[in-house]
Design a protein around this motif. Structure first.
Motif, mmCIF file in Angstrom:
data_model
loop_
_atom_site.group_PDB
_atom_site.id
_atom_site.type_symbol
_atom_site.label_atom_id
_atom_site.label_comp_id
_atom_site.label_asym_id
_atom_site.label_seq_id
_atom_site.Cartn_x
_atom_site.Cartn_y
_atom_site.Cartn_z
ATOM 1 N N TRP A 1 -16.307 -18.126 -9.969
ATOM 2 C CA TRP A 1 -15.780 -17.061 -10.694
ATOM 3 C C TRP A 1 -17.083 -16.184 -11.257
ATOM 4 N N VAL A 2 -18.065 -17.021 -11.727
ATOM 5 C CA VAL A 2 -19.378 -16.555 -12.208
ATOM 6 C C VAL A 2 -19.999 -15.881 -11.225
ATOM 7 N N ARG B 1 -14.645 -24.066 -9.566
ATOM 8 C CA ARG B 1 -13.993 -22.793 -9.889
ATOM 9 C C ARG B 1 -14.601 -21.889 -10.817
ATOM 10 N N SER B 2 -15.450 -22.232 -11.777
ATOM 11 C CA SER B 2 -15.927 -21.541 -12.827
ATOM 12 C C SER B 2 -17.144 -20.947 -12.309
ATOM 13 N N ARG C 1 -12.300 -10.230 -15.439
ATOM 14 C CA ARG C 1 -12.578 -11.625 -16.047
ATOM 15 C C ARG C 1 -12.093 -11.624 -17.358
ATOM 16 N N VAL D 1 -12.756 -27.539 -12.119
ATOM 17 C CA VAL D 1 -12.833 -26.432 -13.058
ATOM 18 C C VAL D 1 -14.283 -26.056 -13.062
ATOM 19 N N ALA D 2 -15.416 -26.938 -12.815
ATOM 20 C CA ALA D 2 -16.928 -26.467 -12.780
ATOM 21 C C ALA D 2 -17.075 -25.692 -11.453
ATOM 22 N N ASP E 1 -21.334 -20.721 -21.947
ATOM 23 C CA ASP E 1 -20.626 -21.995 -21.163
ATOM 24 C C ASP E 1 -20.117 -23.086 -21.651
#
Length: 166
Positions: free
Chosen positions: A102-103, A98-99, A26, A95-96, A80
């Motif tokens: 990934w988190v 996807r973020s 990451r 984006v939120a 964040d």
């Protein structure tokens, strides 16, 4: 002198190896370091692995990442909030989501994350993932099952409508 086929292999696979390493770490800088380290280790044994280098290089990549992960300092937490202006609502939502995904993937144990990345991002077969991780196909399936189960119940992902997790 460059071993036969090594330069071609690196030329063909470097970008994909970097993307895989990024998904494991990451962080692009760490991912590039990880790929370079893996390729240096592969170069040392290239004549032995030349017939089927992918399984060995992925294994080196995952094992090197695991050894780095064990030694990593874990007290620093990224922020964040990014210093950006307004973004389109659809793009911002994307984006939120996807973020958040990934988190959640980043919070998985390293073996589960490695199995998930190799299987679903790199589209390797369970046998190829098993070879890369140095374990049985059954172990890969167990790691994938546990990883997906954790993602399904992750509270941060409850609002996301993701077909891949259903």
């Amino acid at each position: 002198m460059m071993a036969d086929g090594f330069a071609e292999y690196v030329g063909q696979r470097h970008e994909r190896l970097c993307r895989t390493a990024y998904l494991l770490t990451r962080d692009w800088a760490t991912a590039e370091d990880l790929v370079q380290t893996a390729l240096v280790k592969a170069w040392a044994v290239w004549r032995r692995i030349e017939a089927d280098p992918d399984r060995y290089v992925y294994r080196i990549l995952v094992n090197t990442h695991a050894s780095w992960w064990r030694r990593r300092w874990r007290n620093e937490v990224p922020t964040d909030v990014l210093p950006e202006g307004p973004i389109e609502p659809d793009f911002e939502t994307s984006v939120a989501e996807r973020s958040a995904l990934w988190v959640a993937v980043g919070d998985l144990p390293p073996r589960q994350r490695a199995a998930l990345v190799l299987r679903y991002f790199d589209d390797l077969t369970p046998q190829q993932v098993a070879d890369a991780l140095g374990c049985s196909v059954g172990s890969v399936k167990k790691q994938l099952s546990r990883a997906l189960a954790r993602l399904r119940v992750d509270p941060a992902l409850h609002d996301l409508k993701m077909e891949a997790l259903q």
